[in-house]
Design an enzyme around this catalytic site. Structure first.
Site, PDB file in Angstrom:
ATOM      1  N   TYR A  48      42.583  38.885  15.654  1.00 21.82           N
ATOM      2  CA  TYR A  48      42.583  39.800  16.804  1.00 21.82           C
ATOM      3  C   TYR A  48      43.153  41.166  16.439  1.00 21.82           C
ATOM      4  O   TYR A  48      43.040  42.109  17.216  1.00 21.82           O
ATOM      5  CB  TYR A  48      43.395  39.221  17.956  1.00 21.82           C
ATOM      6  CG  TYR A  48      42.931  37.879  18.458  1.00 21.82           C
ATOM      7  CD1 TYR A  48      41.696  37.336  18.096  1.00 21.82           C
ATOM      8  CD2 TYR A  48      43.740  37.121  19.308  1.00 21.82           C
ATOM      9  CE1 TYR A  48      41.286  36.092  18.550  1.00 21.82           C
ATOM     10  CE2 TYR A  48      43.336  35.878  19.770  1.00 21.82           C
ATOM     11  CZ  TYR A  48      42.128  35.361  19.388  1.00 21.82           C
ATOM     12  OH  TYR A  48      41.731  34.138  19.843  1.00 21.82           O
ATOM     13  N   ILE A 232      43.833  29.534  28.529  1.00 19.29           N
ATOM     14  CA  ILE A 232      44.393  30.828  28.124  1.00 19.29           C
ATOM     15  C   ILE A 232      43.501  31.960  28.629  1.00 19.29           C
ATOM     16  O   ILE A 232      42.902  32.696  27.837  1.00 19.29           O
ATOM     17  CB  ILE A 232      44.586  30.909  26.595  1.00 19.29           C
ATOM     18  CG1 ILE A 232      43.328  30.399  25.861  1.00 19.29           C
ATOM     19  CG2 ILE A 232      45.803  30.118  26.163  1.00 19.29           C
ATOM     20  CD1 ILE A 232      43.340  30.683  24.364  1.00 19.29           C
ATOM     21  N   LYS A 234      42.316  35.562  29.847  1.00 15.87           N
ATOM     22  CA  LYS A 234      42.741  36.870  29.370  1.00 15.87           C
ATOM     23  C   LYS A 234      42.517  37.917  30.458  1.00 15.87           C
ATOM     24  O   LYS A 234      41.465  37.952  31.085  1.00 15.87           O
ATOM     25  CB  LYS A 234      41.959  37.268  28.118  1.00 15.87           C
ATOM     26  CG  LYS A 234      42.155  38.724  27.686  1.00 15.87           C
ATOM     27  CD  LYS A 234      40.865  39.322  27.174  1.00 15.87           C
ATOM     28  CE  LYS A 234      40.952  40.835  27.099  1.00 15.87           C
ATOM     29  NZ  LYS A 234      39.704  41.425  26.587  1.00 15.87           N
ATOM     30  N   SER A 235      43.520  38.762  30.667  1.00 16.39           N
ATOM     31  CA  SER A 235      43.340  39.952  31.483  1.00 16.39           C
ATOM     32  C   SER A 235      44.359  40.986  31.057  1.00 16.39           C
ATOM     33  O   SER A 235      45.513  40.654  30.758  1.00 16.39           O
ATOM     34  CB  SER A 235      43.506  39.655  32.978  1.00 16.39           C
ATOM     35  OG  SER A 235      43.353  40.862  33.721  1.00 16.39           O
ATOM     36  N   VAL A 236      43.949  42.248  31.063  1.00 13.34           N
ATOM     37  CA  VAL A 236      44.873  43.341  30.742  1.00 13.34           C
ATOM     38  C   VAL A 236      45.458  43.944  32.011  1.00 13.34           C
ATOM     39  O   VAL A 236      46.293  44.843  31.942  1.00 13.34           O
ATOM     40  CB  VAL A 236      44.161  44.435  29.919  1.00 13.34           C
ATOM     41  CG1 VAL A 236      43.635  43.863  28.610  1.00 13.34           C
ATOM     42  CG2 VAL A 236      43.028  45.075  30.712  1.00 13.34           C
ATOM     43  N   ARG A 240      45.459  40.766  38.000  1.00 13.34           N
ATOM     44  CA  ARG A 240      44.655  39.602  37.612  1.00 13.34           C
ATOM     45  C   ARG A 240      45.480  38.621  36.799  1.00 13.34           C
ATOM     46  O   ARG A 240      45.266  37.407  36.879  1.00 13.34           O
ATOM     47  CB  ARG A 240      43.424  40.057  36.835  1.00 13.34           C
ATOM     48  CG  ARG A 240      42.412  40.773  37.709  1.00 13.34           C
ATOM     49  CD  ARG A 240      41.205  41.220  36.937  1.00 13.34           C
ATOM     50  NE  ARG A 240      40.275  41.960  37.772  1.00 13.34           N
ATOM     51  CZ  ARG A 240      39.224  42.623  37.321  1.00 13.34           C
ATOM     52  NH1 ARG A 240      38.959  42.615  36.006  1.00 13.34           N
ATOM     53  NH2 ARG A 240      38.436  43.268  38.138  1.00 13.34           N
ATOM     54  N   ASN A 244      45.707  34.757  37.847  1.00 14.85           N
ATOM     55  CA  ASN A 244      45.369  33.662  36.930  1.00 14.85           C
ATOM     56  C   ASN A 244      46.519  32.690  36.740  1.00 14.85           C
ATOM     57  O   ASN A 244      46.303  31.554  36.288  1.00 14.85           O
ATOM     58  CB  ASN A 244      44.956  34.229  35.576  1.00 14.85           C
ATOM     59  CG  ASN A 244      43.637  34.972  35.624  1.00 14.85           C
ATOM     60  OD1 ASN A 244      42.863  34.840  36.573  1.00 14.85           O
ATOM     61  ND2 ASN A 244      43.368  35.769  34.602  1.00 14.85           N
TER      62      ASN A 244
END
Length: 279
Positions: A48, A232, A234-236, A240, A244
């Site tokens: 990543y 897992i 994902k959100s930035v 959100r 989640n």
């Protein structure tokens, strides 16, 4: 936050934050936000290219040491091009330095690379890191039953976790059943098919979301939780991220749960583990 007990006795928080496709310079802010909201499980990888940003976030928030560190689960993964015994040890030295941690909770083989199989050599390095106290649990990603059986035959050990693409429209039931049968915990990445499953079922998920007063994403993630799957998402975005994580104020009825299970299809969102390598 519920935890899942692994076959090595360790417990992993069932809901974590995935860090795929986040620029290194943005990762620190994203992780800091997640920690403030209550996330205690962070899923990264060498591939990543943002382990430095993750390490900076842990250092600035104090989660790299002391009682805060003991409350946190950090996963990272070996880059496929660095598979091998010596190369895996060198890779972990670099990754550990970037993360700024005394130990990593789980180190994973990212892809099985059956066309250039070195998982047995990697496992030897992983086992050494575990014996040294630098890694707690050993896992794999994207392994199919034949890969898991080969690894077990060569090492005498089943991984603690198999992280796979898993969502209502791609459930991989044979693989999930195999993992559960031998005591490997299943962890889902792309738990909403990168957003595609929000539209699955011709309005079904939106209908269930309205019924429970939650979002379509929460409906899907709740389905995973009720299956006992580690997830897992994902959100930035902080809003959100909070959404989640808020999966325990409602539950699906048996009929509702089965309706999502009936959405299974042959449509994957990601890559085929028989041919892909995360260089």
């Amino acid at each position: 936050m519920p935890t899942v007990r692994l076959n090595d006795g360790n417990r992993i928080p069932q809901v974590g934050l995935g860090l795929l496709r986040i620029d290194d310079e943005d990762t620190s802010q994203v992780v800091t936000s997640a920690l403030e909201l209550g996330y205690r499980h962070l899923d990264g990888a060498a591939g990543y290219q943002n382990e430095g940003g993750l390490g900076r976030a842990l250092a600035s928030t104090g989660y790299d040491r002391g009682y805060k560190r003991r409350d946190l689960w950090v996963t990272t993964k070996l880059r496929d091009s660095e598979q091998g015994y010596e190369s895996a040890l060198r890779a972990f030295d670099r990754q550990q330095s970037l993360l700024g941690l005394d130990y990593v909770d789980m180190y994973m083989i990212h892809w099985p690379t059956p066309f250039n199989w070195r998982a047995n050599q990697v496992w030897k390095a992983f086992d050494q890191l575990r014996a040294e106290g630098r890694v707690r649990s050993l896992g794999v990603c994207n392994f199919l039953p034949e890969h898991l059986e080969r690894l077990h035959a060569e090492t005498g050990e089943w991984p603690a976790v198999n992280q796979i693409e898993l969502h209502p429209s791609w459930q991989q039931r044979e693989l999930v059943d195999f993992c559960k049968g031998v005591g490997i915990a299943v962890e889902a990445y792309s738990p909403m098919a990168r957003g595609a499953d929000l539209e699955a079922g011709g309005g079904l998920i939106e209908k269930l979301a309205r019924r429970h007063g939650v979002s379509p994403a929460q409906v899907i993630l709740r389905w995973h939780v009720e299956n006992g799957t580690i997830i897992i998402p994902k959100s930035v975005h902080a809003s959100r991220q909070a959404e989640n994580l808020d999966l325990f104020c409602f539950s699906l009825s048996p009929d509702e749960h089965q309706a999502l299970t009936a959405l299974d299809s042959d449509t994957r969102a990601g890559h085929d583990p028989l041919s892909f390598s995360y260089a």
